[in-house]
Design a protein around this motif. Structure first.
Motif, short mmCIF file in Angstrom:
data_model
loop_
_atom_site.label_atom_id
_atom_site.label_comp_id
_atom_site.label_asym_id
_atom_site.label_seq_id
_atom_site.Cartn_x
_atom_site.Cartn_y
_atom_site.Cartn_z
N GLY A 53 0.83 -1.20 0.00
CA GLY A 53 0.00 0.00 0.00
C GLY A 53 0.86 1.25 0.00
O GLY A 53 2.07 1.19 -0.26
N ILE A 54 0.27 2.39 0.29
CA ILE A 54 1.03 3.65 0.32
C ILE A 54 2.21 3.55 1.28
O ILE A 54 3.33 3.95 0.95
N GLU A 97 2.96 -8.35 -1.95
CA GLU A 97 1.57 -7.88 -1.91
C GLU A 97 0.66 -8.99 -2.43
O GLU A 97 0.90 -9.55 -3.50
N LYS A 98 -0.37 -9.32 -1.67
CA LYS A 98 -1.25 -10.43 -2.05
C LYS A 98 -2.39 -9.99 -2.96
O LYS A 98 -2.98 -10.81 -3.66
N ASP A 99 -2.71 -8.70 -2.96
CA ASP A 99 -3.86 -8.24 -3.73
C ASP A 99 -3.41 -7.27 -4.82
O ASP A 99 -2.71 -7.65 -5.74
N LYS A 100 -3.74 -5.99 -4.69
CA LYS A 100 -3.34 -5.03 -5.72
C LYS A 100 -2.43 -3.96 -5.13
O LYS A 100 -2.59 -3.56 -3.96
N TRP A 101 -1.49 -3.49 -5.92
CA TRP A 101 -0.56 -2.46 -5.46
C TRP A 101 -1.33 -1.18 -5.14
O TRP A 101 -2.20 -0.76 -5.89
N GLY A 102 -1.01 -0.60 -3.99
CA GLY A 102 -1.73 0.59 -3.54
C GLY A 102 -2.79 0.29 -2.51
O GLY A 102 -3.23 1.18 -1.80
N GLY A 103 -3.21 -0.98 -2.42
CA GLY A 103 -4.24 -1.33 -1.45
C GLY A 103 -5.53 -0.57 -1.72
O GLY A 103 -6.06 -0.58 -2.83
N LYS A 104 -6.03 0.14 -0.70
CA LYS A 104 -7.27 0.91 -0.85
C LYS A 104 -7.04 2.21 -1.60
O LYS A 104 -8.01 2.89 -1.96
N ALA A 105 -5.78 2.59 -1.81
CA ALA A 105 -5.48 3.76 -2.64
C ALA A 105 -5.50 3.31 -4.09
O ALA A 105 -4.48 3.08 -4.73
#
Length: 408
Positions: free
Chosen positions: A10-11, A30-38
């Motif tokens: 994330g950030i 990172e298991k999901d997407k780069w930036g997370g909720k950003a």
């Protein structure tokens, strides 16, 4: 060169990787997407932010990082200074003392109670909830009309559930240094509005994440780390995930502490209509299931739509609803608040664990967590500990990078 593992892209994690790229061989997991909720979701001609939509330009570290990576920032236009509260009717938030006196934001009795703030003795020897602090210094009417929507907008929480000392340490410091918030703000020459301009990026938060990642020398690995044992080859390890994910990775006594940090659920709903009023930054509510409406289309380019934030500590049941049920609530609330119906576009993103709640005892809990992390030989980073904003995440990443370099 020593090897550094950062778990969480994330950030916070990406900023730390940037700051340490020349001092370590960095790997970011990172298991999901780069930036997370950003993350900026493109839906046709619309850009909808899944989480934060920018930052206030009052943090040197964020502006410095943007300059270093070469990304262009954009300031929100003048509409961003126009803000409303909905409490059975729309009320424009005053931006200066003269507007406050004329406004119907509070009754005459409520305004006179606010003026008594100059004479209220400070309380500096104990922790208070935001509700206790605001009632004591500014009165119960101010708390209901102003602090309830503000806590919903920042933390998706309520004044009763939030620690004043942890969530607003600067205001608490002003009270204790100057004896009064108003006296302190006068001496510091601050008004009631947040300092700095609301700032973002032309194509949203994902543009920032993509540029930051492109300017960082690191091994970017899409993989879920389930145990700290998977990272034995690294000289230093930073866990930059949500605290409950950090608990799963670390286990043991520290996991019990990490699991005490609660998270508030938030559903983000994107709409657009043929005509939407009022023009401004947005509307916060005092009691609806919709915590607030962000008029993104009126403040930044390419956004085109508006977003509703639903749930939070006020309505945690949101996390158990379907998209159809969330949309139904959002449509009812938006009709009630600004009389709009039949949206041209509908978009939903549900975060079951959106924002950490800084409850009473949060600062002591974080201190205990950090001390336990030291014993385990790991570092912790993220918005669960010392600030939830983009500015907080970047500053905390910079501070941690200096600490890690010093302990190299």
């Amino acid at each position: 060169m020593q090897k550094l593992a950062i778990v969480g892209g994330g950030i916070s994690g990406l900023s730390l990787a940037y700051y340490l790229q020349d001092s370590f061989e960095v790997s970011v997991f990172e298991k999901d997407k780069w930036g997370g909720k950003a993350y900026t979701q493109k839906v046709g001609n619309y850009l909808f932010e899944e989480g934060v939509n920018g930052f206030l330009s009052n943090s040197p570290k964020t502006l410095e990082l943007c300059e270093k990576i070469g990304i262009k920032t954009i300031k929100a236009n003048e509409n961003s200074k126009i803000r409303f509260i909905y409490d059975d009717k729309l009320i424009k938030i005053p931006t200066n003392p003269f507007e406050f006196i004329k406004s119907d934001i509070l009754s005459l009795k409520g305004k006179l109670r606010v003026l008594k703030e100059f004479f209220i003795k400070p309380v500096c020897d104990k922790e208070e909830s935001v509700e206790e602090f605001a009632n004591r210094r500014l009165g119960e009417e101010f708390t209901k009309r102003m602090m309830v929507p503000m806590l919903a907008g920042i933390y998706a929480s309520t004044p009763a559930k939030t620690s004043m000392n942890a969530a607003f340490p600067k205001l608490k410091k002003i009270e204790c240094e100057y004896g009064s918030l108003f006296k302190g703000m006068i001496k510091l020459k601050r008004g009631g509005q947040p300092s700095g301009d609301l700032t973002s990026f032309e194509w949203g938060m994902s543009e920032f994440i993509e540029v930051l990642k492109s300017k960082t020398k690191a091994n970017f690995i899409k993989k879920e780390i389930k145990s700290i044992d998977e990272l034995k080859e690294f000289d230093k390890v930073v866990i930059a995930t949500e605290s409950f994910e950090a608990a799963k990775i670390l286990g043991g006594d520290i996991a019990k502490l990490l699991e005490k940090i609660e998270y508030n659920p938030v559903a983000v709903v994107g709409f657009d209509f043929d005509s939407i009023t009022p023009k401004g930054f947005g509307i916060l509510t005092t009691k609806e299931k919709t915590l607030g409406i962000l008029m993104d289309k009126y403040i930044f380019p390419h956004r085109n739509g508006i977003r509703l934030m639903l749930g939070g500590a006020r309505y945690p049941e949101i996390k158990n609803l379907s998209e159809e049920e969330i949309l139904e609530i959002a449509k009812k609330d938006i009709y009630k608040i600004i009389k709009n119906a039949n949206p041209k576009i509908e978009w939903v993103k549900l975060h079951k664990n959106a924002i950490p709640n800084y409850s009473l005892g949060h600062q002591k809990l974080v201190e205990d967590i950090i001390n336990e992390a030291k014993k385990r030989g790991v570092y912790l980073l993220g918005n669960a500990y010392n600030g939830v904003s983009m500015n907080d995440c970047i500053k905390n990443a910079f501070d941690l990078s200096q600490k890690i370099k010093d302990n190299k």
